[in-house]
Design a protein around this motif. Sequence first.
Motif, PDB file in Angstrom:
ATOM      1  N   ARG A  77       0.778  -1.266  -0.080  1.00  0.00           N
ATOM      2  CA  ARG A  77       0.047  -0.122   0.108  1.00  0.00           C
ATOM      3  C   ARG A  77       0.745   1.331  -0.025  1.00  0.00           C
ATOM      4  N   GLY A  78       0.333   2.146  -0.623  1.00  0.00           N
ATOM      5  CA  GLY A  78       1.041   3.492  -0.554  1.00  0.00           C
ATOM      6  C   GLY A  78       1.043   4.331   0.590  1.00  0.00           C
ATOM      7  N   ASN A  79       1.639   5.417   0.806  1.00  0.00           N
ATOM      8  CA  ASN A  79       1.753   5.814   2.089  1.00  0.00           C
ATOM      9  C   ASN A  79       0.976   7.203   1.984  1.00  0.00           C
ATOM     10  N   ALA A  80      -0.012   7.480   0.911  1.00  0.00           N
ATOM     11  CA  ALA A  80      -0.869   8.712   0.912  1.00  0.00           C
ATOM     12  C   ALA A  80      -2.281   8.171   0.537  1.00  0.00           C
ATOM     13  N   TRP A  81      -3.008   8.837   1.308  1.00  0.00           N
ATOM     14  CA  TRP A  81      -4.484   8.630   1.184  1.00  0.00           C
ATOM     15  C   TRP A  81      -5.175   9.816   0.187  1.00  0.00           C
ATOM     16  N   HIS A  82      -6.054   9.342  -0.692  1.00  0.00           N
ATOM     17  CA  HIS A  82      -6.726  10.209  -1.331  1.00  0.00           C
ATOM     18  C   HIS A  82      -8.295   9.836  -1.096  1.00  0.00           C
ATOM     19  N   LEU A  83      -8.852  10.887  -0.410  1.00  0.00           N
ATOM     20  CA  LEU A  83     -10.371  10.555   0.103  1.00  0.00           C
ATOM     21  C   LEU A  83     -11.036  11.498  -0.613  1.00  0.00           C
ATOM     22  N   ASP A  84     -12.424  10.834  -1.021  1.00  0.00           N
ATOM     23  CA  ASP A  84     -13.472  11.773  -1.699  1.00  0.00           C
ATOM     24  C   ASP A  84     -14.862  11.054  -1.467  1.00  0.00           C
ATOM     25  N   GLU A  85     -15.941  11.734  -1.792  1.00  0.00           N
ATOM     26  CA  GLU A  85     -17.053  11.223  -1.655  1.00  0.00           C
ATOM     27  C   GLU A  85     -17.998  11.447  -2.675  1.00  0.00           C
ATOM     28  N   MET A  86     -18.876  10.624  -2.917  1.00  0.00           N
ATOM     29  CA  MET A  86     -19.904  10.602  -4.123  1.00  0.00           C
ATOM     30  C   MET A  86     -21.183  10.449  -3.734  1.00  0.00           C
ATOM     31  N   GLY A 105      -3.821   4.387  -6.788  1.00  0.00           N
ATOM     32  CA  GLY A 105      -5.236   4.319  -7.442  1.00  0.00           C
ATOM     33  C   GLY A 105      -5.876   2.989  -6.930  1.00  0.00           C
ATOM     34  N   ALA A 106      -5.053   2.231  -5.866  1.00  0.00           N
ATOM     35  CA  ALA A 106      -5.862   1.018  -5.228  1.00  0.00           C
ATOM     36  C   ALA A 106      -6.731   1.587  -4.142  1.00  0.00           C
ATOM     37  N   GLU A 107      -7.929   0.806  -4.220  1.00  0.00           N
ATOM     38  CA  GLU A 107      -8.861   1.092  -3.225  1.00  0.00           C
ATOM     39  C   GLU A 107      -8.493   0.615  -1.664  1.00  0.00           C
ATOM     40  N   LEU A 108      -8.803   1.471  -0.690  1.00  0.00           N
ATOM     41  CA  LEU A 108      -8.172   1.007   0.528  1.00  0.00           C
ATOM     42  C   LEU A 108      -9.680   0.857   1.455  1.00  0.00           C
ATOM     43  N   ASP A 109     -10.670   1.257   1.268  1.00  0.00           N
ATOM     44  CA  ASP A 109     -11.725   1.113   1.728  1.00  0.00           C
ATOM     45  C   ASP A 109     -12.840   2.142   1.348  1.00  0.00           C
ATOM     46  N   VAL A 110     -14.133   1.662   1.724  1.00  0.00           N
ATOM     47  CA  VAL A 110     -15.483   2.517   1.231  1.00  0.00           C
ATOM     48  C   VAL A 110     -16.386   2.376   2.322  1.00  0.00           C
ATOM     49  N   LEU A 111     -17.355   3.486   2.365  1.00  0.00           N
ATOM     50  CA  LEU A 111     -18.261   3.383   3.338  1.00  0.00           C
ATOM     51  C   LEU A 111     -19.547   4.205   2.976  1.00  0.00           C
ATOM     52  N   VAL A 112     -20.524   3.578   3.101  1.00  0.00           N
ATOM     53  CA  VAL A 112     -21.742   4.286   2.594  1.00  0.00           C
ATOM     54  C   VAL A 112     -22.462   4.869   4.018  1.00  0.00           C
ATOM     55  N   GLN A 113     -22.495   6.029   3.954  1.00  0.00           N
ATOM     56  CA  GLN A 113     -23.282   6.943   4.999  1.00  0.00           C
ATOM     57  C   GLN A 113     -24.427   8.002   4.625  1.00  0.00           C
ATOM     58  N   LYS A 114     -25.012   8.174   5.659  1.00  0.00           N
ATOM     59  CA  LYS A 114     -26.281   9.208   5.060  1.00  0.00           C
ATOM     60  C   LYS A 114     -25.753  10.516   5.266  1.00  0.00           C
ATOM     61  N   ARG A 130      -8.655   0.873  10.562  1.00  0.00           N
ATOM     62  CA  ARG A 130      -8.490  -0.431  11.078  1.00  0.00           C
ATOM     63  C   ARG A 130      -7.549  -1.415  10.156  1.00  0.00           C
ATOM     64  N   SER A 131      -7.676  -1.188   8.767  1.00  0.00           N
ATOM     65  CA  SER A 131      -6.943  -2.052   8.047  1.00  0.00           C
ATOM     66  C   SER A 131      -5.776  -1.736   7.108  1.00  0.00           C
ATOM     67  N   ASN A 132      -5.365  -0.355   7.557  1.00  0.00           N
ATOM     68  CA  ASN A 132      -4.406   0.349   6.725  1.00  0.00           C
ATOM     69  C   ASN A 132      -3.492   1.042   7.899  1.00  0.00           C
ATOM     70  N   PRO A 133      -2.151   0.969   7.520  1.00  0.00           N
ATOM     71  CA  PRO A 133      -1.286   2.107   8.208  1.00  0.00           C
ATOM     72  C   PRO A 133      -1.660   3.297   8.255  1.00  0.00           C
ATOM     73  N   VAL A 134      -0.869   4.058   9.223  1.00  0.00           N
ATOM     74  CA  VAL A 134      -1.125   5.634   9.214  1.00  0.00           C
ATOM     75  C   VAL A 134      -0.491   6.129   8.146  1.00  0.00           C
ATOM     76  N   PRO A 135      -0.926   6.887   7.304  1.00  0.00           N
ATOM     77  CA  PRO A 135      -0.327   7.267   6.036  1.00  0.00           C
ATOM     78  C   PRO A 135       0.893   8.481   6.220  1.00  0.00           C
ATOM     79  N   ARG A 136       1.436   8.991   5.131  1.00  0.00           N
ATOM     80  CA  ARG A 136       2.373   9.992   5.693  1.00  0.00           C
ATOM     81  C   ARG A 136       1.590  11.367   4.925  1.00  0.00           C
ATOM     82  N   ARG A 137       0.515  11.413   4.033  1.00  0.00           N
ATOM     83  CA  ARG A 137      -0.378  12.477   3.923  1.00  0.00           C
ATOM     84  C   ARG A 137      -1.441  12.019   3.634  1.00  0.00           C
ATOM     85  N   ILE A 138      -2.348  13.023   3.610  1.00  0.00           N
ATOM     86  CA  ILE A 138      -4.010  12.873   3.258  1.00  0.00           C
ATOM     87  C   ILE A 138      -4.195  13.874   2.387  1.00  0.00           C
TER      88      ILE A 138
END
Length: 247
Positions: A77-86, A105-114, A130-138
């Motif tokens: 896994r890379g050490n950067a998280w790219h987060l977005d919501e749709m 571009g590898a998916e780390l996790d998804v979550l459906v929320q209201k 819970r399933s990925n190490p702490v990233p270097r940047r977000i």
Amino acid sequence: MEPETPPNRETNDCHRFPAIVISCAVRWYFRFSLSLRDIEELLLERGVVVTYETIRCGCDRFGAEFAQRAKTARRKRGNAWHLDEMFVTLRGEPYLLWRAVDEHGAELDVLVQKRREKAAAKRFFQRVLRSNPVPRRIVTDQLRSYPAAKSEIPELAHVKHVFVKAVARVNNRAENSHQPTRRRERQMLGFRDARRAQAFLSRFGPIRQHFALPRHRMKAASHRAALQERLATWYGWTGTASIGKAV
């Protein structure tokens, strides 16, 4: 003693078939834009009589395990998280699909929320951790829920946070990762409810990415060799020999 859970007929039905049949059904469903009835027809063409509900049962029962193996097998896994919501519409109501990918571009996790508030962002951060190490940047857009939630999580409090303008589509890793979901959403005529959408998308991303190779950057021979290697890995997970012995 607690009463024994009554047997589920469809669950028992899916075990009546060889592992290769279940393996093919699960792979086809999560890899390609096929409905359960499409897979039922494809299997019937190959001499296997199975109902689409039994296929659904097999995908529910084994999809999560295969998706977890796909996550484990991919590159570091890379050490950067790219987060977005749709936005997704479930039974006429708007929901948010939160997604995190790494710099590859590898998916780390998804979550459906209201909601799209701080509590929702915090819940998503905690899930990814819970399933990925702490990233270097977000890397996120300028939604204020992200920094507010990040500041309350000790592991992320001092992680570098990069903001990009959503209108500029600079966070293209996360933006592009939504495209397969949009295509599948259209093919399925929309998702039905939050629980089913969460279960499906948690399996869909890792399994699809296991086989989705960058064909535009590979020669045909290299692509076929890499795909055969991925298929061999899949057969190893599912305890099957090869597609030549399939249905």
